[in-house]
Design a protein around this motif. Structure first.
Motif, PDB file in Angstrom:
ATOM      1  N   THR A  15       0.845  -1.208   0.000  1.00  8.61           N
ATOM      2  CA  THR A  15       0.000   0.000   0.000  1.00  8.61           C
ATOM      3  C   THR A  15       0.877   1.254   0.000  1.00  8.61           C
ATOM      4  O   THR A  15       2.054   1.205   0.375  1.00  8.61           O
ATOM      5  N   VAL A  67      -6.300   4.183   1.575  1.00 10.09           N
ATOM      6  CA  VAL A  67      -6.456   3.038   2.485  1.00 10.09           C
ATOM      7  C   VAL A  67      -7.607   3.164   3.473  1.00 10.09           C
ATOM      8  O   VAL A  67      -8.039   2.155   4.030  1.00 10.09           O
ATOM      9  N   ARG A  73     -10.309  -0.405  -0.691  1.00 17.62           N
ATOM     10  CA  ARG A  73      -9.609  -1.600  -0.158  1.00 17.62           C
ATOM     11  C   ARG A  73     -10.164  -2.872  -0.782  1.00 17.62           C
ATOM     12  O   ARG A  73      -9.433  -3.775  -1.172  1.00 17.62           O
ATOM     13  N   SER A  92       1.846  -3.271   4.570  1.00 18.84           N
ATOM     14  CA  SER A  92       0.965  -2.164   4.943  1.00 18.84           C
ATOM     15  C   SER A  92       1.831  -0.962   5.305  1.00 18.84           C
ATOM     16  O   SER A  92       2.452  -0.916   6.369  1.00 18.84           O
ATOM     17  N   LEU A 125      -7.787  -3.791   6.032  1.00 20.24           N
ATOM     18  CA  LEU A 125      -7.252  -4.379   4.789  1.00 20.24           C
ATOM     19  C   LEU A 125      -6.956  -5.863   5.002  1.00 20.24           C
ATOM     20  O   LEU A 125      -7.293  -6.712   4.176  1.00 20.24           O
TER      21      LEU A 125
END
Ligand code: NAP
Length: 252
Positions: A15, A67, A73, A92, A125
């Motif tokens: 991400t 995010v 997501r 992440s 997520l």
């Protein structure tokens, strides 16, 4: 440089990966053979980063994903699965640092944003991704040296990064044995996010002097540690945080 190919046949989502540390992580995983899924909030940044990685021969899918948006997501996971059919690695990396105020002076909306992006989005997520994670999969969460001793100008941001150290331990227990969960805590790296370093020579020098190695970190330093934790070289490591900060004081 000839790289090991630790991620051949693997699918990796990173991400906040259209510049800085996230982009360097995506590049490193891609050069080691992963199919990488990069994302960030702005389509033009996604397009530019996708081009950069493709030009290096990396198999890359670029998507818009803010995010803290549930649909973004979901889309990230769904399109990754449509294209590649599985997920092996999730990094992440997204964070916000909207304020330099003292904690007790920080507005509630800002506290909410810090929690939403820096902590909650990682949980949500992973919640979406977990049914699709392969056996032997790996999650790496990006915290910060500021998580160990939140500095005054980064105080509440630092506290959210402290929470990620705990989240790493808790998720490692929940997701074992199929998935390992580890964390990287970068020291200071001159990126757009850390504009207080790039725009102020005195601050930069002070932070360099706090390291034992006499320099700030690079995005590649962070990518190397992340790739190690995500790879099978770290097959017996879970619930741990590696501080990558050139010896800047963090913990015993
Ligand atoms: P950066 O170079 O400024 O890059 C930030 C990336 O995140 C960009 O691709 C940006 O693209 C994307 N982004 C920002 N907000 C997002 C959101 N809400 N959703 C999705 N994507 C988002 O930052 P960085 O220095 O590499 O920081 C990356 C991570 O390292 C963060 O977790 C940060 O806390 C951590 N870290 C950094 C340092 C440091 O000194 N640089 C030190 C310790 C930890 P768009 O604008 O297109 O969204």
């Amino acid at each position: 440089m000839e790289r090991a190919k630790r991620f051949e046949g693997k699918v990796a989502i990173v991400t906040a990966s259209t510049q800085g540390i996230g982009l360097a992580i995506a590049e490193r995983l891609g050069l080691e053979g992963a199919s990488v899924v990069i994302s960030s909030r702005k389509q033009q940044n996604v397009d530019a980063a996708t081009q950069i990685l493709s030009a290096k021969g990396i198999q890359v899918l670029g998507l818009v994903c803010h995010v803290s948006r549930p649909l973004h997501r979901k889309n990230l996971i769904d399109i990754t699965l449509q294209k590649y059919g599985k997920i092996d690695v999730i990094v992440s990396n997204a964070a916000a640092n909207p304020s330099v105020d003292a904690i007790l002076q920080t507005q509630e909306t800002v506290l909410d944003k810090l929690w939403e992006i820096n902590v909650k989005a990682t949980v949500l997520l992973l919640k979406d991704a977990v049914p699709h994670l392969q056996k032997g999969s790996s999650v790496v969460i990006i915290s910060s040296i500021a998580g160990y001793n939140p500095p005054p100008s980064l105080a509440m941001y630092g506290v959210t990064k402290t929470a990620l150290l705990g989240l790493t331990k808790a998720l490692a227990a929940e997701m074992a044995p199929a998935t390992r969960v580890n964390c990287v805590a970068p020291g200071f790296v001159p990126t757009n996010f850390a504009s207080f370093i790039t725009t102020n020579d005195a601050v930069r020098k002070e932070l360099e002097d706090k390291t034992l190695l006499g320099r700030l970190g690079t995005t590649e330093d962070m990518a190397a540690a992340t790739a190690f934790l995500a790879s099978d070289d770290a097959a017996y490591i879970t619930g741990e945080t590696i501080v990558v900060a050139g010896g800047t004081p963090s913990r015993l």
